[in-house]
Design a protein around this motif. Structure first.
Motif, PDB file in Angstrom:
ATOM      1  N   GLY A  64    -101.872  73.328 -62.183  1.00 13.33           N
ATOM      2  CA  GLY A  64    -101.215  74.564 -61.552  1.00 13.33           C
ATOM      3  C   GLY A  64    -100.015  74.862 -62.500  1.00 13.33           C
ATOM      4  N   GLU A  65     -99.282  73.902 -63.076  1.00 16.66           N
ATOM      5  CA  GLU A  65     -98.157  74.189 -63.829  1.00 16.66           C
ATOM      6  C   GLU A  65     -98.511  74.778 -65.284  1.00 16.66           C
ATOM      7  OE1 GLU A  65     -94.569  73.908 -62.946  1.00 16.66           O
ATOM      8  OE2 GLU A  65     -95.749  73.424 -61.042  1.00 16.66           O
ATOM      9  N   LEU A  66     -99.518  74.484 -65.836  1.00 14.27           N
ATOM     10  CA  LEU A  66     -99.957  75.096 -67.133  1.00 14.27           C
ATOM     11  C   LEU A  66    -100.499  76.379 -66.942  1.00 14.27           C
ATOM     12  CD1 LEU A  66    -101.764  71.716 -68.483  1.00 14.27           C
ATOM     13  CD2 LEU A  66     -99.930  72.952 -69.465  1.00 14.27           C
ATOM     14  N   ALA A  67    -101.266  76.678 -65.787  1.00 19.30           N
ATOM     15  CA  ALA A  67    -101.963  77.891 -65.516  1.00 19.30           C
ATOM     16  C   ALA A  67    -100.772  78.984 -65.113  1.00 19.30           C
ATOM     17  CB  ALA A  67    -103.073  77.699 -64.463  1.00 19.30           C
ATOM     18  N   ALA A  68     -99.884  78.455 -64.408  1.00 14.75           N
ATOM     19  CA  ALA A  68     -98.727  79.493 -64.110  1.00 14.75           C
ATOM     20  C   ALA A  68     -98.017  79.826 -65.483  1.00 14.75           C
ATOM     21  CB  ALA A  68     -97.686  78.672 -63.260  1.00 14.75           C
ATOM     22  N   CYS A  69     -97.749  78.898 -66.456  1.00 15.49           N
ATOM     23  CA  CYS A  69     -96.962  79.115 -67.424  1.00 15.49           C
ATOM     24  C   CYS A  69     -98.049  80.224 -68.485  1.00 15.49           C
ATOM     25  CB  CYS A  69     -96.808  77.911 -68.218  1.00 15.49           C
ATOM     26  SG  CYS A  69     -95.942  78.194 -69.767  1.00 15.49           S
ATOM     27  N   ALA A  70     -99.138  79.867 -68.569  1.00 13.35           N
ATOM     28  CA  ALA A  70    -100.305  80.644 -69.337  1.00 13.35           C
ATOM     29  C   ALA A  70    -100.333  81.901 -68.930  1.00 13.35           C
ATOM     30  CB  ALA A  70    -101.453  79.937 -69.343  1.00 13.35           C
ATOM     31  N   CYS A  71    -100.227  82.066 -67.448  1.00  9.63           N
ATOM     32  CA  CYS A  71    -100.174  83.481 -67.000  1.00  9.63           C
ATOM     33  C   CYS A  71     -99.055  84.340 -67.089  1.00  9.63           C
ATOM     34  CB  CYS A  71    -100.726  83.310 -65.480  1.00  9.63           C
ATOM     35  SG  CYS A  71    -102.349  82.944 -65.044  1.00  9.63           S
ATOM     36  N   LEU A  72     -97.790  83.507 -67.153  1.00 10.54           N
ATOM     37  CA  LEU A  72     -96.439  84.242 -67.207  1.00 10.54           C
ATOM     38  C   LEU A  72     -96.503  84.869 -68.675  1.00 10.54           C
ATOM     39  CD1 LEU A  72     -93.624  84.636 -66.165  1.00 10.54           C
ATOM     40  CD2 LEU A  72     -93.287  82.454 -67.390  1.00 10.54           C
ATOM     41  N   PHE A  73     -96.940  83.995 -69.540  1.00 14.50           N
ATOM     42  CA  PHE A  73     -97.003  84.543 -70.924  1.00 14.50           C
ATOM     43  C   PHE A  73     -98.073  85.271 -71.705  1.00 14.50           C
ATOM     44  CE2 PHE A  73     -93.613  81.120 -71.332  1.00 14.50           C
ATOM     45  CZ  PHE A  73     -92.894  81.303 -72.021  1.00 14.50           C
ATOM     46  N   THR A  74     -98.984  85.657 -70.611  1.00 13.89           N
ATOM     47  CA  THR A  74    -100.013  86.727 -70.846  1.00 13.89           C
ATOM     48  C   THR A  74    -100.230  87.558 -70.005  1.00 13.89           C
ATOM     49  OG1 THR A  74    -101.157  84.722 -71.828  1.00 13.89           O
ATOM     50  CG2 THR A  74    -102.494  86.490 -71.593  1.00 13.89           C
ATOM     51  N   PRO A  75     -99.046  88.559 -69.552  1.00 15.85           N
ATOM     52  CA  PRO A  75     -99.447  89.563 -68.531  1.00 15.85           C
ATOM     53  C   PRO A  75    -100.482  90.542 -68.947  1.00 15.85           C
ATOM     54  CG  PRO A  75     -97.618  90.166 -69.895  1.00 15.85           C
ATOM     55  CD  PRO A  75     -98.053  88.687 -70.367  1.00 15.85           C
ATOM     56  N   GLY A  76    -101.307  90.710 -67.954  1.00 13.74           N
ATOM     57  CA  GLY A  76    -102.610  91.759 -68.111  1.00 13.74           C
ATOM     58  C   GLY A  76    -103.532  91.271 -68.889  1.00 13.74           C
ATOM     59  N   ASP A  77    -103.714  90.109 -69.243  1.00  7.61           N
ATOM     60  CA  ASP A  77    -105.046  89.665 -70.052  1.00  7.61           C
ATOM     61  C   ASP A  77    -105.506  88.507 -69.289  1.00  7.61           C
ATOM     62  OD1 ASP A  77    -106.662  89.645 -72.276  1.00  7.61           O
ATOM     63  OD2 ASP A  77    -104.996  88.973 -73.719  1.00  7.61           O
ATOM     64  N   SER A  78    -106.245  87.618 -70.054  1.00  4.96           N
ATOM     65  CA  SER A  78    -106.952  86.621 -69.452  1.00  4.96           C
ATOM     66  C   SER A  78    -106.564  85.201 -70.073  1.00  4.96           C
ATOM     67  CB  SER A  78    -108.597  86.683 -69.499  1.00  4.96           C
ATOM     68  OG  SER A  78    -109.090  86.492 -70.787  1.00  4.96           O
ATOM     69  N   VAL A  79    -106.747  84.130 -69.263  1.00  3.10           N
ATOM     70  CA  VAL A  79    -106.514  82.783 -69.864  1.00  3.10           C
ATOM     71  C   VAL A  79    -107.678  82.056 -69.884  1.00  3.10           C
ATOM     72  CG1 VAL A  79    -103.795  82.704 -69.189  1.00  3.10           C
ATOM     73  CG2 VAL A  79    -105.607  82.039 -67.578  1.00  3.10           C
ATOM     74  N   TYR A  80    -107.682  80.751 -70.418  1.00  2.00           N
ATOM     75  CA  TYR A  80    -109.091  80.127 -70.471  1.00  2.00           C
ATOM     76  C   TYR A  80    -108.685  78.639 -70.278  1.00  2.00           C
ATOM     77  CZ  TYR A  80    -113.020  77.963 -72.962  1.00  2.00           C
ATOM     78  OH  TYR A  80    -114.231  77.045 -73.281  1.00  2.00           O
ATOM     79  N   LEU A  81    -109.210  78.019 -69.405  1.00  2.94           N
ATOM     80  CA  LEU A  81    -108.879  76.831 -68.819  1.00  2.94           C
ATOM     81  C   LEU A  81    -110.210  75.739 -69.182  1.00  2.94           C
ATOM     82  CD1 LEU A  81    -107.817  74.565 -67.102  1.00  2.94           C
ATOM     83  CD2 LEU A  81    -108.915  75.380 -65.020  1.00  2.94           C
ATOM     84  N   SER A  82    -109.832  74.650 -69.653  1.00  2.00           N
ATOM     85  CA  SER A  82    -110.875  73.608 -70.081  1.00  2.00           C
ATOM     86  C   SER A  82    -110.326  72.339 -69.543  1.00  2.00           C
ATOM     87  CB  SER A  82    -110.877  73.437 -71.660  1.00  2.00           C
ATOM     88  OG  SER A  82    -111.889  72.497 -72.156  1.00  2.00           O
ATOM     89  N   LEU A  83    -111.476  71.582 -68.796  1.00  2.00           N
ATOM     90  CA  LEU A  83    -111.338  70.426 -68.226  1.00  2.00           C
ATOM     91  C   LEU A  83    -112.523  69.312 -68.857  1.00  2.00           C
ATOM     92  CD1 LEU A  83    -110.771  71.454 -64.763  1.00  2.00           C
ATOM     93  CD2 LEU A  83    -109.101  70.548 -66.177  1.00  2.00           C
ATOM     94  N   ARG A  84    -112.136  68.344 -69.269  1.00  2.00           N
ATOM     95  CA  ARG A  84    -112.829  67.244 -69.915  1.00  2.00           C
ATOM     96  C   ARG A  84    -112.379  65.823 -69.416  1.00  2.00           C
ATOM     97  NH1 ARG A  84    -115.059  71.344 -70.854  1.00  2.00           N
ATOM     98  NH2 ARG A  84    -115.606  72.282 -72.641  1.00  2.00           N
ATOM     99  N   TYR A  85    -113.375  64.953 -69.405  1.00  2.00           N
ATOM    100  CA  TYR A  85    -112.971  63.504 -69.206  1.00  2.00           C
ATOM    101  C   TYR A  85    -113.469  62.701 -70.133  1.00  2.00           C
ATOM    102  CZ  TYR A  85    -111.889  59.237 -66.703  1.00  2.00           C
ATOM    103  OH  TYR A  85    -111.272  57.941 -66.482  1.00  2.00           O
TER     104      TYR A  85
END
Length: 162
Positions: A64-85
């Motif tokens: 949630g914290e990483l996504a909020a920061c990414a969205c804040l710095f990328t207005p009007g565009d998209s963000v990409y999330l990757s999860l790996r274990y």
């Protein structure tokens, strides 16, 4: 003459066990106010499906914290999330479209702003004995990569203390 019948396995019959080591997901989300909530919800589902319910509290906070920061710095565009274990740790990466500044002072100011936005993330990662950071990303989109490595043992302890 009757048609020959063949028995081909149905894709669902070749079930791949949902174990932590198989967790590997990527999502592209709009850089919108709702996206951190969508990322958290998807992560809960992925973690439960792979037997990682014990890390959900910490992981959802970090995502949630990483996504909020990414969205804040990328207005009007998209963000990409990757999860790996891998190696007993959840590896989280978020990519935003905000390019690194060429001017030294602008870059330092922008990095400072990101760090201030991510203060809660820093506290959670410290409590979990994890690592995090951000920097230039060549892919996707030549923006910024935010990342966190969340050890399972630390995330489990964090969730039990909450």
């Amino acid at each position: 003459m009757p048609a020959a019948v063949t028995v081909c396995p149905h894709p669902l019959d070749t079930h791949t066990p949902r174990v932590p080591e198989n967790l590997a997901y990527s999502l592209t989300l709009p850089a919108a106010l709702a996206s951190p909530a969508v990322a958290r919800s998807a992560a809960r589902t992925f973690l439960e499906a792979h037997g990682l319910g014990d890390v959900t509290v910490a992981a959802v906070q970090v995502i949630g914290e990483l996504a909020a920061c990414a969205c804040l710095f990328t207005p009007g565009d998209s963000v990409y999330l990757s999860l790996r274990y891998r190696d007993d740790a959840l590896r989280i990466s978020l990519y935003d479209g905000h390019p690194r500044h060429a001017h030294r002072r602008l870059a330092a100011a922008c990095d400072g702003r990101r760090r201030s936005v991510l203060l809660l993330l820093a506290c959670v990662m410290h409590a979990c004995d994890g690592e995090w950071g951000f920097g230039e990303s060549a892919e996707p989109g030549n923006g910024t990569r935010l990342w966190a490595v969340l050890p399972r043992a630390g995330a489990r302890a964090y969730g039990q203390a909450a």
